[in-house]
Design an enzyme around this catalytic site. Structure first.
Site, PDB file in Angstrom:
ATOM      1  N   SER A 194      68.112 -63.578 -80.330  1.00 31.08           N
ATOM      2  CA  SER A 194      68.165 -63.358 -81.779  1.00 31.08           C
ATOM      3  C   SER A 194      69.057 -62.209 -82.207  1.00 31.08           C
ATOM      4  O   SER A 194      69.197 -61.958 -83.411  1.00 31.08           O
ATOM      5  CB  SER A 194      66.749 -63.146 -82.335  1.00 31.08           C
ATOM      6  OG  SER A 194      66.070 -64.383 -82.409  1.00 31.08           O
ATOM      7  N   LYS A 225      71.530 -63.120 -84.858  1.00 32.60           N
ATOM      8  CA  LYS A 225      71.306 -63.079 -86.305  1.00 32.60           C
ATOM      9  C   LYS A 225      72.040 -61.915 -86.975  1.00 32.60           C
ATOM     10  O   LYS A 225      72.218 -61.939 -88.199  1.00 32.60           O
ATOM     11  CB  LYS A 225      69.804 -63.011 -86.602  1.00 32.60           C
ATOM     12  CG  LYS A 225      69.045 -64.273 -86.173  1.00 32.60           C
ATOM     13  CD  LYS A 225      67.584 -64.205 -86.573  1.00 32.60           C
ATOM     14  CE  LYS A 225      66.837 -65.490 -86.213  1.00 32.60           C
ATOM     15  NZ  LYS A 225      66.425 -65.538 -84.812  1.00 32.60           N
ATOM     16  N   SER A 228      62.977 -62.309 -88.224  1.00 33.49           N
ATOM     17  CA  SER A 228      63.790 -63.053 -87.260  1.00 33.49           C
ATOM     18  C   SER A 228      63.484 -64.541 -87.327  1.00 33.49           C
ATOM     19  O   SER A 228      63.346 -65.226 -86.311  1.00 33.49           O
ATOM     20  CB  SER A 228      63.574 -62.528 -85.829  1.00 33.49           C
ATOM     21  OG  SER A 228      64.592 -62.980 -84.970  1.00 33.49           O
TER      22      SER A 228
END
Length: 466
Positions: A65, A68, A125
């Site tokens: 993640s 992101k 997230s």
């Protein structure tokens, strides 16, 4: 009996094989220490990009993640260029809604604001929110992934290739610790008005309260946030930024064994960084490797829109903080909102240009200095309003302009009483751009600086005689 022994042995081995298969399958499904990529880390001075520690920093690994951060970079860029608006409603596709957790839990066909999608992506997230942003900006996962990789090249992230906006494991979706540190610096320098979203512990998104995945915010002194990440293939990853005094450090860890191990290790890396970086340095913005060919591009200063006018420093606030601030910032994006201060002659104090006030029925007053650049009108100046505060000194004009556009995000009401300005000076043969707020009283200037310094921001009150 002789024939029975082999059959019994075969039966025994068959039972053992089934048991082993079940055990292995359970091990793959159950949470626990990651069978992940090897450990990699880097520690960098956020202000200059100087590396003070690196281990495996150029090894290509699954970013999880941490991906992101690039999704949010492109979202912020789309906001700056007007491709998106914070209050714009995005229709959630079936593909976005079906993304696996972590997710916000949106329904296909639901309409959700860009602000909520950004909050859910940065704080929780949420994979569904990241996909919704990707489709809103790039049209599809593939189109957005191409924009992400192009932007990575533009930012000098030569070892990074993106395949999706959320970081779920996919062939060819790879990055390095060094590239992620460069991305963190780009976010810090390019979007200071949105940088605080990475330090938020909770927020409301699409009517739901979301909470941060970054436990370091509560446990490490000076932590400013950034982004966590985890998949089986990646292990426990973290980009962490922190500030103590004038020092600001970013550390990246990939391939961690567990979330607790990751947090403890990155705390030690940040401690190392604070010991090794100098207290005072001139900020050096990230170098760009090229222009890229993405669909979104950003001009140094937004151009005025016909008929649009600025509404004062209050219009410069952090748009993620509230709908009211968002609306104000939408207006502020369409006009330059700073004044150029004249350079003083040697040994003399600079004379303030005589302003011309223009009355606007819908947007209040603007002050137009001699140079013709409109700035918000402050209250009538007198002896009590000749103080200034200095909020930073920058080596390039674009950094100074970005700082001006974020003055109100400090949340200090007294700043709305003054006017932002940029003063050019030369130090050691180099041009420096000083960001100031003019037209304050002595108590206002000192109070504003006290509040800014208490929140870890630089500030200097300047008396009229200086």
């Amino acid at each position: 009996m002789v024939q029975e022994i082999p059959r019994a042995v075969r039966r025994l081995f068959g039972i053992m094989a089934v048991a082993l298969s079940v055990a292995l399958g359970a091990g793959l499904a159950a949470p626990g220490p990651a069978a992940a990529a090897p450990y990699a880390a880097i520690v960098m001075d956020m202000r200059t990009g100087k590396v003070v520690h690196a281990r495996g920093a150029d090894r290509r690994q699954h970013p999880a993640s941490l991906t992101k951060l690039m999704t949010l970079y492109l979202a912020f860029e789309a906001l700056e260029t007007g491709q998106l608006r914070l209050d714009q409603k995005v229709r959630i596709s079936r593909k976005a809604a079906r993304q696996p957790p972590s997710k916000l839990g949106m329904r296909p066909g639901q309409r959700v604001s860009v602000r909520s999608l950004i909050r859910a992506t940065a704080i929780k997230s949420a994979n569904d929110a990241a996909m919704a942003l990707a489709e809103a900006i790039g049209g599809s996962q593939r189109g957005f992934a191409r924009l992400m990789t192009n932007k990575a090249r533009d930012l000098g992230m030569a070892q990074t290739t993106f395949r999706n906006p959320h970081g779920l494991t996919q062939s060819g979706h790879l990055s390095t610790a060094r590239d992620m540190a460069q991305l963190a610096r780009a976010l810090y320098f390019d979007f200071p008005q949105y940088y605080n979203i990475f330090g938020r512990r909770s927020a409301t998104a699409a009517g739901k309260r979301v909470y941060t995945t970054n436990r370091l915010l509560a446990s490490y002194s000076g932590a400013e946030g950034m982004k966590t990440g985890y998949t089986r293939a990646a292990g426990y990853n973290l980009v962490a930024a922190a500030k103590r005094g004038n020092r600001r450090v970013v550390a990246v860890l990939m391939g961690g064994k567990s979330s607790r191990w990751r947090n403890q290790r990155i705390a030690r890396l940040l401690d190392m960084g604070f010991k090794r970086v100098p207290a005072r340095v001139a900020e050096i913005p990230p170098q760009r490797a090229g222009k890229g060919d993405g669909a979104v591009a950003k001009a140094p200063l937004p151009q005025p829109r016909p008929g649009a006018a600025a509404t004062g420093i209050a219009a410069l606030g952090s748009a993620l903080a509230s709908p009211a601030a968002a609306a104000a910032r939408d207006l502020s994006r369409h006009a330059p909102l700073y004044a150029e201060l004249p350079r003083p002659a040697p040994g003399r104090r600079a004379a303030r240009p005589e302003p011309k006030t223009v009355r606007l029925a819908s947007a209040g007053s603007l002050v137009v200095p001699a140079g013709g650049v409109p700035v918000p009108a402050a209250r009538p100046r007198g002896a009590a309003g000749d103080w200034q505060i200095q909020l930073g000194a920058y080596r390039d004009r674009q950094s100074a302009e970005r700082r001006v556009r974020t003055i109100a995000s400090a949340g200090i009401p007294v700043l709305s009483e003054g006017s932002p300005a940029i003063a050019q000076r030369r130090r050691a043969g180099r041009a420096m751009y000083l960001v100031r707020v003019q037209g304050l009283g002595a108590d206002e200037a000192r109070s504003a600086c006290s509040q800014l310094e208490a929140s870890g921001k630089d500030c200097m009150a300047i008396a009229p005689s200086r």
